[in-house]
Scaffold this active site. Structure first.
Site, mmCIF file in Angstrom:
data_model
loop_
_atom_site.group_PDB
_atom_site.id
_atom_site.type_symbol
_atom_site.label_atom_id
_atom_site.label_comp_id
_atom_site.label_asym_id
_atom_site.label_seq_id
_atom_site.Cartn_x
_atom_site.Cartn_y
_atom_site.Cartn_z
ATOM 1 N N ASP A 10 0.994 -0.988 0.154
ATOM 2 C CA ASP A 10 -0.152 0.019 0.057
ATOM 3 C C ASP A 10 0.922 1.320 -0.007
ATOM 4 O OD1 ASP A 10 -2.513 1.773 0.423
ATOM 5 O OD2 ASP A 10 -1.819 1.768 2.406
ATOM 6 N N SER A 11 0.260 2.336 -0.236
ATOM 7 C CA SER A 11 0.986 3.735 -0.279
ATOM 8 C C SER A 11 1.610 3.835 1.268
ATOM 9 C CB SER A 11 0.346 4.931 -0.643
ATOM 10 O OG SER A 11 -1.062 4.841 -0.094
ATOM 11 N N TYR A 42 -0.559 8.839 -1.974
ATOM 12 C CA TYR A 42 -0.332 8.808 -3.425
ATOM 13 C C TYR A 42 -1.442 9.378 -4.267
ATOM 14 C CZ TYR A 42 3.351 4.988 -3.313
ATOM 15 O OH TYR A 42 4.419 4.424 -3.250
ATOM 16 N N GLY A 43 -2.467 9.535 -3.355
ATOM 17 C CA GLY A 43 -4.131 9.717 -4.006
ATOM 18 C C GLY A 43 -4.341 11.116 -4.651
ATOM 19 N N CYS A 73 -4.558 -1.396 -2.063
ATOM 20 C CA CYS A 73 -4.725 0.006 -2.214
ATOM 21 C C CYS A 73 -5.686 0.305 -3.279
ATOM 22 C CB CYS A 73 -3.233 0.744 -2.463
ATOM 23 S SG CYS A 73 -3.277 2.567 -2.686
ATOM 24 N N ASN A 74 -6.728 1.225 -2.985
ATOM 25 C CA ASN A 74 -7.607 1.549 -4.326
ATOM 26 C C ASN A 74 -6.997 2.166 -5.147
ATOM 27 O OD1 ASN A 74 -10.587 0.697 -3.785
ATOM 28 N ND2 ASN A 74 -9.617 0.853 -1.878
ATOM 29 N N THR A 75 -5.897 3.602 -4.570
ATOM 30 C CA THR A 75 -5.517 4.199 -5.540
ATOM 31 C C THR A 75 -4.692 3.534 -6.516
ATOM 32 O OG1 THR A 75 -5.466 5.930 -3.877
ATOM 33 C CG2 THR A 75 -3.973 6.622 -5.570
ATOM 34 N N GLU A 152 -3.843 8.176 8.835
ATOM 35 C CA GLU A 152 -2.238 7.845 9.138
ATOM 36 C C GLU A 152 -1.703 8.608 10.377
ATOM 37 O OE1 GLU A 152 0.542 6.495 6.995
ATOM 38 O OE2 GLU A 152 -1.015 5.594 5.871
ATOM 39 N N CYS A 184 -11.176 3.215 -0.446
ATOM 40 C CA CYS A 184 -9.630 3.596 0.082
ATOM 41 C C CYS A 184 -9.415 2.862 1.280
ATOM 42 C CB CYS A 184 -9.616 5.122 0.399
ATOM 43 S SG CYS A 184 -7.988 5.409 1.079
ATOM 44 N N THR A 185 -8.290 1.859 1.338
ATOM 45 C CA THR A 185 -7.871 0.905 2.250
ATOM 46 C C THR A 185 -7.663 1.777 3.749
ATOM 47 O OG1 THR A 185 -5.903 0.832 1.605
ATOM 48 C CG2 THR A 185 -7.407 -0.758 0.826
ATOM 49 N N HIS A 186 -7.567 2.962 3.967
ATOM 50 C CA HIS A 186 -7.518 3.889 4.787
ATOM 51 C C HIS A 186 -8.837 4.150 5.751
ATOM 52 C CE1 HIS A 186 -3.183 4.643 3.637
ATOM 53 N NE2 HIS A 186 -3.141 5.230 4.592
#
Ligand code: DGL
Length: 266
Positions: A10-11, A42-43, A73-75, A152, A184-186
């Site tokens: 992931d980012s 990254y998004g 990561c979706n992005t 984050e 988004c995985t966050h």
């Protein structure tokens, strides 16, 4: 039985939401996680840059000789999954398709909402893929770029996060949306405040469980499952682990199964 690890990246540390679910679904698999915490988010970046960074992460993981790679990561999945698959000798899965299938099969209305980073929403991947499976579904999307730094930072329940969630999401309240994809995985880390902002009638779907299930199926189909033995986990990040470690513990409800270790990509 195949003992090689599964590479997950992931980012940042958002992909740990997917990793947590992979551990629950596939408890014997060895895992190597890589989060590019030095360059997250990254998004809001350009497609070329996201692709370049993602290929660097993929090459790092390939050196570990994985049996499969999960782009958690979706992005990245929305921007350059095919470029990653093109350089990988092992199967690579992203999070977008499994999440869409879950949303379509569980939604109670024919209106699906999608929230994600700017790059994910601008890619229009959710609209295109949902329509290719089901052209009658209405789709409303909304970029929520500030959610990634809030997650984050560990501000899951902070008053500032609530204000921002309200500002982004209040327009979704008055719609016919039955299911909202957390693209988004966050975002699962902010699930409570997102649910509060959209109201209880909208069902939230995230990428973690559908992706873990898709991975299980992929390993089964390719005869790659590890079905017994203690698993080994490695968690790599590209910046100092100090802040990320605190947040990572929350992903695992306090019991983080390892330590974050700083690595250099080149
Ligand atoms: N977890 C990433 C996603 O699923 C976060 C993107 C970012 O780095 O901005 O989209």
């Amino acid at each position: 039985m195949n003992n090689k690890p599964i590479g997950i990246f992931d980012s940042g540390i958002g992909g740990l939401t997917v990793t947590h679910e992979i551990i629950r679904t596939l408890p014997h698999e060895n895992l190597i996680y890589l989060g590019d915490t030095a360059r997250v988010p990254y998004g809001s970046r350009d497609k070329d840059i996201i692709t370049q960074f993602s290929l660097e992460l993929t090459r790092f993981l390939l050196k570990e000789d994985p049996k499969a790679i999960v782009v958690a990561c979706n992005t990245i999945s929305a921007t350059c999954l095919e470029a990653i698959q093109a350089i990988s000798p092992v199967p690579v899965i992203g999070v977008v398709e499994p999440t869409i299938k879950e949303a379509i099969s569980t939604t109670k209305t024919s209106h699906i909402g999608v929230i994600g980073t700017r790059a994910t929403i601008a890619s229009k991947i959710y609209e295109e893929k949902i329509r290719s499976l089901h052209h009658d579904i209405q789709i409303t999307t909304k970029a929520c770029p500030l959610f990634v730094p809030l997650a984050e930072e560990g501000w899951f329940d902070h008053a500032a996060s609530k204000l921002i969630a309200d500002e982004y999401l209040k327009e979704l309240r008055e719609t016919t949306i039955g299911t909202l994809i957390l693209g988004c995985t966050h975002y699962p880390l902010l699930k409570n405040i997102i649910q509060e902002a959209v109201g209880d009638d909208i069902k939230l779907i995230d990428s973690a469980r559908p992706t873990a299930e898709a991975l299980k199926q992929l390993l089964k189909d390719n005869n790659l499952l590890r079905t017994e033995g203690e698993p080994e986990y490695k968690f790599f990040v590209t910046d100092s682990p100090t802040i990320s470690e605190r947040t990572a513990r929350v992903f695992f409800h306090g019991a983080f199964p390892g330590r974050l270790e700083k690595v250099t990509l080149a």
